[in-house]
Design an enzyme around this catalytic site. Sequence first.
Site, PDB file in Angstrom:
ATOM      1  CG  HIS A 106       7.076   2.061  -6.489  1.00 12.10           C
ATOM      2  ND1 HIS A 106       7.846   1.167  -5.864  1.00 12.10           N
ATOM      3  CD2 HIS A 106       6.729   3.069  -5.884  1.00 12.10           C
ATOM      4  CE1 HIS A 106       7.803   1.887  -4.594  1.00 12.10           C
ATOM      5  NE2 HIS A 106       7.626   2.724  -4.577  1.00 12.10           N
ATOM      6  CG  HIS A 108       5.675   7.137  -5.332  1.00 11.60           C
ATOM      7  ND1 HIS A 108       4.513   7.016  -3.605  1.00 11.60           N
ATOM      8  CD2 HIS A 108       6.116   6.224  -5.078  1.00 11.60           C
ATOM      9  CE1 HIS A 108       5.154   6.395  -3.290  1.00 11.60           C
ATOM     10  NE2 HIS A 108       6.539   6.292  -4.227  1.00 11.60           N
TER      11      HIS A 108
HETATM   12  P1  5GP Z   1       8.781   4.153  -1.640  1.00 10.86           P
HETATM   13  O1  5GP Z   1       8.682   4.784  -0.171  1.00 10.86           O
HETATM   14  O2  5GP Z   1       9.405   2.705  -1.529  1.00 10.86           O
HETATM   15  O3  5GP Z   1       8.805   4.763  -3.238  1.00 10.86           O
HETATM   16  O4  5GP Z   1       6.900   3.876  -1.842  1.00 10.86           O
HETATM   17  C1  5GP Z   1       6.339   2.128  -1.304  1.00 10.86           C
HETATM   18  C2  5GP Z   1       4.938   2.844  -1.159  1.00 10.86           C
HETATM   19  O5  5GP Z   1       3.917   1.617  -0.918  1.00 10.86           O
HETATM   20  C3  5GP Z   1       4.128   4.229   0.209  1.00 10.86           C
HETATM   21  O6  5GP Z   1       3.972   4.903  -0.258  1.00 10.86           O
HETATM   22  C4  5GP Z   1       3.669   3.161   1.545  1.00 10.86           C
HETATM   23  O7  5GP Z   1       2.854   3.782   1.633  1.00 10.86           O
HETATM   24  C5  5GP Z   1       2.687   2.354   0.055  1.00 10.86           C
HETATM   25  N1  5GP Z   1       2.384   0.981   0.768  1.00 10.86           N
HETATM   26  C6  5GP Z   1       3.269   0.256   1.115  1.00 10.86           C
HETATM   27  N2  5GP Z   1       2.275  -1.205   1.928  1.00 10.86           N
HETATM   28  C7  5GP Z   1       1.207  -0.912   1.166  1.00 10.86           C
HETATM   29  C8  5GP Z   1       0.524  -2.334   1.438  1.00 10.86           C
HETATM   30  O8  5GP Z   1       0.483  -3.372   2.090  1.00 10.86           O
HETATM   31  N3  5GP Z   1      -0.621  -1.065  -0.084  1.00 10.86           N
HETATM   32  C9  5GP Z   1      -0.454  -0.369  -0.335  1.00 10.86           C
HETATM   33  N4  5GP Z   1      -1.401  -0.481  -0.948  1.00 10.86           N
HETATM   34  N5  5GP Z   1       0.042   0.387  -0.616  1.00 10.86           N
HETATM   35  C10 5GP Z   1       1.620   0.325   0.853  1.00 10.86           C
END
Ligand code: 5GP
Length: 150
Positions: A106, A108
């Site tokens: 994904h 950001h």
């Molecule tokens: P990563 O660290 O994998 O790049 O990003 C994962 C993101 O997903 C994090 O910024 C975290 O805050 C977000 N996130 C985790 N659980 C949930 C959820 O249940 N709903 C939403 N909308 N975001 C989530």
Amino acid sequence: MSNSPQSDPSCLFCKISDGRIPSQRIYADDFCTAFLDINPVNHGHVLIVPRHHHKDITELPSEVASQVAKVLPILAKAVVRATGADGFNVIINNGAVAGQTIFHGHWHIIPRFHDDSVNWPWPHSDYSGDQIHQIAFAIERELRSIQDLS
Ligand code: 5GP
Ligand code: ZN
């Protein structure tokens, strides 16, 4: 080509993409959805999530990557306008070492403000001797073997 399943029953972002877990969705098309990060770096922090399960962006079919590349600037413009941000970061965490916590690739979009407390940018290093040529050569060699840039 990816061998990823269309949906992984244990994956949070598959469940959100399918609508089995609620999210504050702001955009959806056939290839991806975008919704607000539940723990935002700054308010208006958006996640762009491909509909099908791919553990990181190296696994994405090119048509999905193309669609994300198409919608990302438009979503970012909307985020900036809605939040009054002074700028934004687009970040992809791939792999645990890079900070990935949800293993469904994904993007950001993080709105940024002159007075925010985000600790950025990260530190930079440099190259010595022939290192820069060697790493460029190694990457180009791998690109030729992948040959998936059409
Ligand atoms: P990563 O660290 O994998 O790049 O990003 C994962 C993101 O997903 C994090 O910024 C975290 O805050 C977000 N996130 C985790 N659980 C949930 C959820 O249940 N709903 C939403 N909308 N975001 C989530
Ligand atoms: Zn998934």
